[in-house]
Design a protein around this motif. Structure first.
Motif, PDB file in Angstrom:
ATOM      1  N   GLY A 206       0.909  -1.103  -0.044  1.00  0.00           N
ATOM      2  CA  GLY A 206      -0.174   0.275  -0.094  1.00  0.00           C
ATOM      3  C   GLY A 206       0.866   1.295   0.010  1.00  0.00           C
ATOM      4  O   GLY A 206       1.738   1.320   0.944  1.00  0.00           O
ATOM      5  N   VAL A 207       0.676   2.200  -1.008  1.00  0.00           N
ATOM      6  CA  VAL A 207       1.279   3.371  -1.066  1.00  0.00           C
ATOM      7  C   VAL A 207       0.472   4.504  -1.273  1.00  0.00           C
ATOM      8  O   VAL A 207      -0.714   4.444  -1.865  1.00  0.00           O
ATOM      9  CB  VAL A 207       2.510   3.453  -2.328  1.00  0.00           C
ATOM     10  N   ARG A 208       0.959   5.872  -1.050  1.00  0.00           N
ATOM     11  CA  ARG A 208       0.269   6.865  -1.167  1.00  0.00           C
ATOM     12  C   ARG A 208       0.226   7.461  -2.545  1.00  0.00           C
ATOM     13  O   ARG A 208      -0.706   8.126  -3.177  1.00  0.00           O
ATOM     14  CB  ARG A 208       0.723   7.902   0.041  1.00  0.00           C
ATOM     15  N   GLN A 254     -11.635   7.611  -1.125  1.00  0.00           N
ATOM     16  CA  GLN A 254     -11.062   8.046   0.122  1.00  0.00           C
ATOM     17  C   GLN A 254     -11.460   7.452   1.108  1.00  0.00           C
ATOM     18  O   GLN A 254     -10.757   7.566   2.293  1.00  0.00           O
ATOM     19  CB  GLN A 254     -11.443   9.876  -0.076  1.00  0.00           C
ATOM     20  N   ASN A 255     -12.541   6.888   1.135  1.00  0.00           N
ATOM     21  CA  ASN A 255     -13.210   6.426   2.380  1.00  0.00           C
ATOM     22  C   ASN A 255     -13.311   4.651   2.361  1.00  0.00           C
ATOM     23  O   ASN A 255     -13.690   4.145   3.310  1.00  0.00           O
ATOM     24  CB  ASN A 255     -14.527   6.653   2.594  1.00  0.00           C
ATOM     25  N   SER A 256     -12.227   4.269   1.521  1.00  0.00           N
ATOM     26  CA  SER A 256     -11.966   2.735   1.394  1.00  0.00           C
ATOM     27  C   SER A 256     -11.266   2.253   2.765  1.00  0.00           C
ATOM     28  O   SER A 256     -10.527   2.990   3.278  1.00  0.00           O
ATOM     29  CB  SER A 256     -11.189   2.396   0.098  1.00  0.00           C
ATOM     30  N   TRP A 257     -11.274   0.962   2.623  1.00  0.00           N
ATOM     31  CA  TRP A 257     -10.405   0.365   3.867  1.00  0.00           C
ATOM     32  C   TRP A 257      -8.973   0.825   3.720  1.00  0.00           C
ATOM     33  O   TRP A 257      -8.129   0.849   4.507  1.00  0.00           O
ATOM     34  CB  TRP A 257     -10.664  -1.175   3.855  1.00  0.00           C
ATOM     35  N   LEU A 258      -8.455   0.723   2.378  1.00  0.00           N
ATOM     36  CA  LEU A 258      -7.184   0.780   2.357  1.00  0.00           C
ATOM     37  C   LEU A 258      -6.731   2.588   2.621  1.00  0.00           C
ATOM     38  O   LEU A 258      -5.456   2.544   3.103  1.00  0.00           O
ATOM     39  CB  LEU A 258      -6.663   0.816   0.662  1.00  0.00           C
ATOM     40  N   ARG A 261      -6.470   2.458   6.358  1.00  0.00           N
ATOM     41  CA  ARG A 261      -5.149   1.756   6.737  1.00  0.00           C
ATOM     42  C   ARG A 261      -3.981   2.691   6.479  1.00  0.00           C
ATOM     43  O   ARG A 261      -3.053   2.671   7.220  1.00  0.00           O
ATOM     44  CB  ARG A 261      -5.125   0.486   6.081  1.00  0.00           C
ATOM     45  N   LEU A 262      -3.920   3.432   5.304  1.00  0.00           N
ATOM     46  CA  LEU A 262      -2.644   4.268   5.149  1.00  0.00           C
ATOM     47  C   LEU A 262      -2.755   5.365   5.728  1.00  0.00           C
ATOM     48  O   LEU A 262      -1.635   5.888   6.622  1.00  0.00           O
ATOM     49  CB  LEU A 262      -2.893   4.925   3.672  1.00  0.00           C
ATOM     50  N   ALA A 263      -3.957   5.830   6.399  1.00  0.00           N
ATOM     51  CA  ALA A 263      -3.963   6.893   7.316  1.00  0.00           C
ATOM     52  C   ALA A 263      -3.505   6.230   8.622  1.00  0.00           C
ATOM     53  O   ALA A 263      -2.950   7.289   9.382  1.00  0.00           O
ATOM     54  CB  ALA A 263      -5.375   7.531   7.331  1.00  0.00           C
ATOM     55  N   PRO A 269       3.333  -3.264   3.445  1.00  0.00           N
ATOM     56  CA  PRO A 269       2.493  -4.390   2.772  1.00  0.00           C
ATOM     57  C   PRO A 269       0.902  -4.508   3.304  1.00  0.00           C
ATOM     58  O   PRO A 269       0.760  -4.199   4.374  1.00  0.00           O
ATOM     59  CB  PRO A 269       3.341  -5.701   3.391  1.00  0.00           C
ATOM     60  N   ILE A 270       0.094  -4.780   2.598  1.00  0.00           N
ATOM     61  CA  ILE A 270      -1.540  -4.836   2.945  1.00  0.00           C
ATOM     62  C   ILE A 270      -1.902  -6.116   2.651  1.00  0.00           C
ATOM     63  O   ILE A 270      -2.954  -6.608   3.095  1.00  0.00           O
ATOM     64  CB  ILE A 270      -2.108  -3.681   2.265  1.00  0.00           C
TER      65      ILE A 270
END
Length: 317
Positions: A206-208, A254-258, A261-263, A269-270
């Motif tokens: 997972g990356v921004r 913007q409101n997803s699980w990913l 998690r990033l926040a 790794p996800i």
């Protein structure tokens, strides 16, 4: 005398020409080596949880019984191992007592029950690899020594080195070089027999910033541009470096699980995908209900609700 001098001059000229040719060949070879893609093989993926017993039981309940691997001698942490036939593994890492003591690098992942939290590759010369990556302008840490003692008293030792600005193995892999035989660290788990699972095949990171992350991996490992796909069912836009164990993921919403998690944890790794040499047989063994296509390869997932939210899948090799 003149004849002897002439022989000496011809001999010197020949030796100089030979040395020049060798030098040019070596320089050309070095340039060629530097332009070649660097092959990475996953040594292991790390799954961080606050308590060991519950996550071990969750894995056992879906048919993946792990083995207690012992305590780390340099950190107040312990782990269980799910070992595969290629000697890669998933490490279930937790503090010895929860919460994780201050100073434990992956402590925030453990206390937050993050699941996938780091990935590791094995290198033959860790000092040389650290020096190579450092020359590319990437922050590196000097190798240090770690060890772990199994319940039977076996002591495994290795060197590790962190690459990049983030926590160990968050985006660029954590480097590891064994000091003791690798079999001291890991053996294939009995629960893997008959599953056709071969090892940790793919790490989903997972990356921004997808473009910046692509550029980083291409700079460090000389990889060609990745193939990009959108997967709304996974909630992410994915970039796969073909022939490597790396898929990058950015949120589609913007409101997803990913996004959440990033926040909470930042880049890391996800998900981990285990390789299968017979996808149909493996799917039947674990009663997967359906498969999706990622980059023209079949992928199925264990139910994350049964694995404390851990996203663990199987990919057709």
């Amino acid at each position: 005398m003149l004849k002897k001098d002439k022989v000496y001059r011809l001999s010197a000229l020949f030796l100089a020409s030979f040395a020049l040719a060798i030098g040019c060949t070596a320089k050309s070879q070095a340039q060629t080596d530097q332009s070649r893609p660097i092959i990475l093989t996953v040594d292991h993926g790390v799954i961080c949880e606050s308590e060991l017993g519950p996550i071990q039981q969750a894995f056992a309940d879906v048919g993946l019984r792990s083995d207690y691997g012992g305590r780390h001698l340099e950190s107040p942490t312990q782990m269980a191992i799910l070992g595969f036939e290629d000697y890669s593994y998933l490490g279930l890492d937790t503090p010895v007592t929860s919460p994780a003591p201050q100073g434990v690098e992956l402590g925030k992942f453990m206390d937050g029950n993050a699941g996938p939290c780091a990935w590791v590759v094995n290198v033959s010369d860790i000092g040389r690899e650290v020096e190579r990556v450092s020359r590319l302008g990437v922050k590196v840490e000097d190798p240090n020594y770690l060890s772990r003692k199994k319940p039977d008293g076996t002591l495994s030792k290795w060197k590790k080195a962190k690459l990049g600005e983030e926590t160990s193995g968050a985006t660029l892999p954590l480097l590891l070089q064994d000091i003791t035989p690798r079999s001291y660290r890991v053996e294939p788990s009995a629960s893997i027999k008959g599953t056709n699972l071969t090892g940790v095949a793919v790490v989903v990171l997972g990356v921004r910033d997808l473009e910046a992350s692509i550029a980083l991996f291409r700079r460090v490992y000389n990889w060609p541009a990745p193939v990009v796909e959108q997967h709304p069912d996974f909630g992410a836009k994915l970039a796969y470096f073909e022939g490597t164990p790396v898929i990058l993921a950015v949120p589609l919403a913007q409101n997803s699980w990913l996004s959440k998690r990033l926040a909470q944890f930042g880049p890391s790794p996800i998900a981990f995908l285990l390789g299968s040499r017979n996808f149909k047989t493996t799917s039947a063994r674990f009663s997967f209900s359906s498969a999706t296509q990622w980059f023209n390869r079949k992928v199925s997932w264990f139910d994350p609700d049964k694995l404390h939210g851990v996203r663990l899948g199987v990919i057709d090799q």
